[in-house]
Design an enzyme around this catalytic site. Structure first.
Site, PDB file in Angstrom:
ATOM      1  N   SER A  13       0.827  -1.218   0.000  1.00 31.06           N
ATOM      2  CA  SER A  13       0.000   0.000   0.000  1.00 31.06           C
ATOM      3  C   SER A  13       0.859   1.265   0.000  1.00 31.06           C
ATOM      4  O   SER A  13       0.459   2.285  -0.574  1.00 31.06           O
ATOM      5  CB  SER A  13      -0.986   0.003   1.172  1.00 31.06           C
ATOM      6  OG  SER A  13      -0.343   0.260   2.391  1.00 31.06           O
ATOM      7  N   ARG A  65      22.576 -13.296   2.501  1.00 35.23           N
ATOM      8  CA  ARG A  65      22.208 -11.874   2.419  1.00 35.23           C
ATOM      9  C   ARG A  65      23.065 -11.126   1.394  1.00 35.23           C
ATOM     10  O   ARG A  65      22.567 -10.361   0.583  1.00 35.23           O
ATOM     11  CB  ARG A  65      22.337 -11.214   3.794  1.00 35.23           C
ATOM     12  CG  ARG A  65      21.894  -9.745   3.803  1.00 35.23           C
ATOM     13  CD  ARG A  65      21.904  -9.141   5.187  1.00 35.23           C
ATOM     14  NE  ARG A  65      21.227  -9.960   6.166  1.00 35.23           N
ATOM     15  CZ  ARG A  65      19.899 -10.033   6.309  1.00 35.23           C
ATOM     16  NH1 ARG A  65      19.116  -9.322   5.549  1.00 35.23           N
ATOM     17  NH2 ARG A  65      19.379 -10.823   7.210  1.00 35.23           N
ATOM     18  N   MET A  90      10.824  -6.354   4.195  1.00 34.36           N
ATOM     19  CA  MET A  90      11.083  -6.931   5.511  1.00 34.36           C
ATOM     20  C   MET A  90      12.429  -7.645   5.553  1.00 34.36           C
ATOM     21  O   MET A  90      12.510  -8.804   5.957  1.00 34.36           O
ATOM     22  CB  MET A  90       9.941  -7.867   5.903  1.00 34.36           C
ATOM     23  CG  MET A  90       8.625  -7.121   6.094  1.00 34.36           C
ATOM     24  SD  MET A  90       8.822  -5.642   7.118  1.00 34.36           S
ATOM     25  CE  MET A  90       7.142  -5.287   7.553  1.00 34.36           C
ATOM     26  N   ARG A  91      13.456  -6.913   5.118  1.00 37.29           N
ATOM     27  CA  ARG A  91      14.808  -7.459   5.193  1.00 37.29           C
ATOM     28  C   ARG A  91      15.774  -6.355   5.599  1.00 37.29           C
ATOM     29  O   ARG A  91      15.644  -5.221   5.130  1.00 37.29           O
ATOM     30  CB  ARG A  91      15.238  -8.002   3.829  1.00 37.29           C
ATOM     31  CG  ARG A  91      14.758  -9.398   3.560  1.00 37.29           C
ATOM     32  CD  ARG A  91      15.188  -9.864   2.206  1.00 37.29           C
ATOM     33  NE  ARG A  91      16.605 -10.153   2.095  1.00 37.29           N
ATOM     34  CZ  ARG A  91      17.180 -11.274   2.498  1.00 37.29           C
ATOM     35  NH1 ARG A  91      16.455 -12.209   3.071  1.00 37.29           N
ATOM     36  NH2 ARG A  91      18.473 -11.476   2.337  1.00 37.29           N
ATOM     37  N   LEU A  93      19.162  -4.503   5.273  1.00 37.09           N
ATOM     38  CA  LEU A  93      20.132  -4.358   4.188  1.00 37.09           C
ATOM     39  C   LEU A  93      21.548  -4.542   4.739  1.00 37.09           C
ATOM     40  O   LEU A  93      21.853  -4.078   5.841  1.00 37.09           O
ATOM     41  CB  LEU A  93      20.019  -2.976   3.536  1.00 37.09           C
ATOM     42  CG  LEU A  93      18.647  -2.550   3.009  1.00 37.09           C
ATOM     43  CD1 LEU A  93      18.782  -1.239   2.241  1.00 37.09           C
ATOM     44  CD2 LEU A  93      18.016  -3.616   2.137  1.00 37.09           C
ATOM     45  N   HIS A 109       8.387   3.351   8.790  1.00 33.57           N
ATOM     46  CA  HIS A 109       8.161   2.428   9.908  1.00 33.57           C
ATOM     47  C   HIS A 109       6.940   2.898  10.694  1.00 33.57           C
ATOM     48  O   HIS A 109       6.805   4.092  10.968  1.00 33.57           O
ATOM     49  CB  HIS A 109       9.400   2.388  10.809  1.00 33.57           C
ATOM     50  CG  HIS A 109       9.254   1.401  11.915  1.00 33.57           C
ATOM     51  ND1 HIS A 109       9.328   0.035  11.693  1.00 33.57           N
ATOM     52  CD2 HIS A 109       9.004   1.558  13.236  1.00 33.57           C
ATOM     53  CE1 HIS A 109       9.125  -0.594  12.838  1.00 33.57           C
ATOM     54  NE2 HIS A 109       8.923   0.307  13.787  1.00 33.57           N
ATOM     55  N   LEU A 144      18.723  -1.689  12.110  1.00 26.65           N
ATOM     56  CA  LEU A 144      17.288  -1.834  11.836  1.00 26.65           C
ATOM     57  C   LEU A 144      16.492  -0.604  12.293  1.00 26.65           C
ATOM     58  O   LEU A 144      16.611  -0.200  13.461  1.00 26.65           O
ATOM     59  CB  LEU A 144      16.783  -3.093  12.564  1.00 26.65           C
ATOM     60  CG  LEU A 144      15.296  -3.425  12.410  1.00 26.65           C
ATOM     61  CD1 LEU A 144      14.995  -3.860  10.986  1.00 26.65           C
ATOM     62  CD2 LEU A 144      14.891  -4.503  13.401  1.00 26.65           C
ATOM     63  N   ASP A 145      15.689  -0.034  11.391  1.00 32.96           N
ATOM     64  CA  ASP A 145      14.776   1.071  11.723  1.00 32.96           C
ATOM     65  C   ASP A 145      15.494   2.167  12.513  1.00 32.96           C
ATOM     66  O   ASP A 145      15.049   2.580  13.586  1.00 32.96           O
ATOM     67  CB  ASP A 145      13.567   0.541  12.534  1.00 32.96           C
ATOM     68  CG  ASP A 145      12.774  -0.499  11.750  1.00 32.96           C
ATOM     69  OD1 ASP A 145      12.688  -0.380  10.513  1.00 32.96           O
ATOM     70  OD2 ASP A 145      12.244  -1.425  12.373  1.00 32.96           O
TER      71      ASP A 145
HETATM   72  C1  GAR Z   1       3.868  -0.658   6.699  1.00 35.76           C
HETATM   73  O1  GAR Z   1       3.062  -0.446   7.844  1.00 35.76           O
HETATM   74  C2  GAR Z   1       5.306  -0.257   6.970  1.00 35.76           C
HETATM   75  O2  GAR Z   1       5.401   0.887   7.789  1.00 35.76           O
HETATM   76  C3  GAR Z   1       5.840  -1.476   7.655  1.00 35.76           C
HETATM   77  O3  GAR Z   1       5.301  -2.545   6.916  1.00 35.76           O
HETATM   78  C4  GAR Z   1       4.016  -2.164   6.416  1.00 35.76           C
HETATM   79  C5  GAR Z   1       3.975  -2.455   4.940  1.00 35.76           C
HETATM   80  O4  GAR Z   1       2.702  -2.195   4.424  1.00 35.76           O
HETATM   81  N1  GAR Z   1       7.270  -1.496   7.665  1.00 35.76           N
HETATM   82  C6  GAR Z   1       8.007  -1.909   8.702  1.00 35.76           C
HETATM   83  O5  GAR Z   1       7.525  -2.374   9.709  1.00 35.76           O
HETATM   84  C7  GAR Z   1       9.511  -1.757   8.526  1.00 35.76           C
HETATM   85  N2  GAR Z   1      10.190  -2.057   9.740  1.00 35.76           N
HETATM   86  P1  GAR Z   1       2.480  -2.003   2.871  1.00 35.76           P
HETATM   87  O6  GAR Z   1       3.095  -3.251   2.213  1.00 35.76           O
HETATM   88  O7  GAR Z   1       1.002  -1.956   2.696  1.00 35.76           O
HETATM   89  O8  GAR Z   1       3.179  -0.734   2.448  1.00 35.76           O
END
Ligand code: GAR
Length: 202
Positions: A13, A65, A90-91, A93, A109, A144-145
């Site tokens: 999204s 990786r 969700m990886r 880098l 995030h 991470l984040d």
């Molecule tokens: C989102 O809420 C994004 O902030 C989160 O994954 C979701 C992906 O949604 N990302 C993380 O948690 C990164 N650590 P989407 O595929 O609908 O964009």
């Protein structure tokens, strides 16, 4: 014209929000050069194909990786990408990947970092009992984040919320925040001083 590379692993999204912003002229002078997923069944990659975008799957399962990152960076460079947007990728880098695009990799995030990094940030925040949460767009570094924050949006936690309604309101803000953050970075009117990003325009 800037060339964006989008990396995703799932729903997509945030990718759709970015694509819509480009189509509507809310992000100017940019195109999506490539959308890359590490998962073949990510709904986001299907949407990218339906939209006629250059959509590539580079499976990460069972790959080291460094090897996987090398392929992803190759695909980004072949498409002359100058800004990488992680959109639910969700990886983590590798440091080498991060060095290939200095200050040119963004992540979103769903929490007010540094609170609740990692997976299921909205659930973590809800379970902790916070009254305010939100989302963060930041430069990616090797942790991470973690990198310098570009912008954050706040979301109030209501007594009537559960983790799903909270996550849905945070997601609405994510979609707005990512477009704003991309515009800040592409306009270039900022400097990063340690962890602090400061605007240099009036
Ligand atoms: C989102 O809420 C994004 O902030 C989160 O994954 C979701 C992906 O949604 N990302 C993380 O948690 C990164 N650590 P989407 O595929 O609908 O964009």
């Amino acid at each position: 014209m800037h060339s964006l590379g989008i990396l995703l692993s799932g729903r997509g999204s945030n990718f759709v929000a970015i694509a819509d912003s480009i189509d509507a002229g809310r992000i100017r002078d940019a195109r999506i050069a490539v959308v890359i997923s590490n998962k073949a069944d990510a709904p986001g990659i299907t949407i990218a194909r339906q939209r006629g975008l250059n959509a590539v799957v580079i499976p990460s399962k069972g790959q080291a990786r460094e090897e996987h990152d090398c392929e992803v960076v190759g695909a980004l460079k072949n498409n002359a990408v100058d800004l990488v947007c992680l959109a639910g990728y969700m990886r983590l880098l590798s440091p080498w990947f991060v060095r290939q695009f200095p200050r040119r990799i963004l992540n979103i995030h769903p929490s007010l970092l540094p609170a609740f990094p990692g997976l299921e940030a909205q659930e973590q925040a809800f379970a902790y009992g916070v009254k305010i949460s939100g989302c963060t767009v930041h430069f990616v570094d090797e942790e991470l984040d973690h990198g310098p924050i570009i912008l954050q949006k706040m979301v109030q936690v209501l007594d009537s919320d559960d983790e799903h309604t909270l996550a849905a309101r945070i997601l609405e803000q994510e979609h707005i925040a990512y477009t704003e953050a991309i515009n800040i970075v592409l306009d270039g009117g900022f400097q990063v001083d340690g962890r602090r990003l400061k605007k240099t325009w009036k």
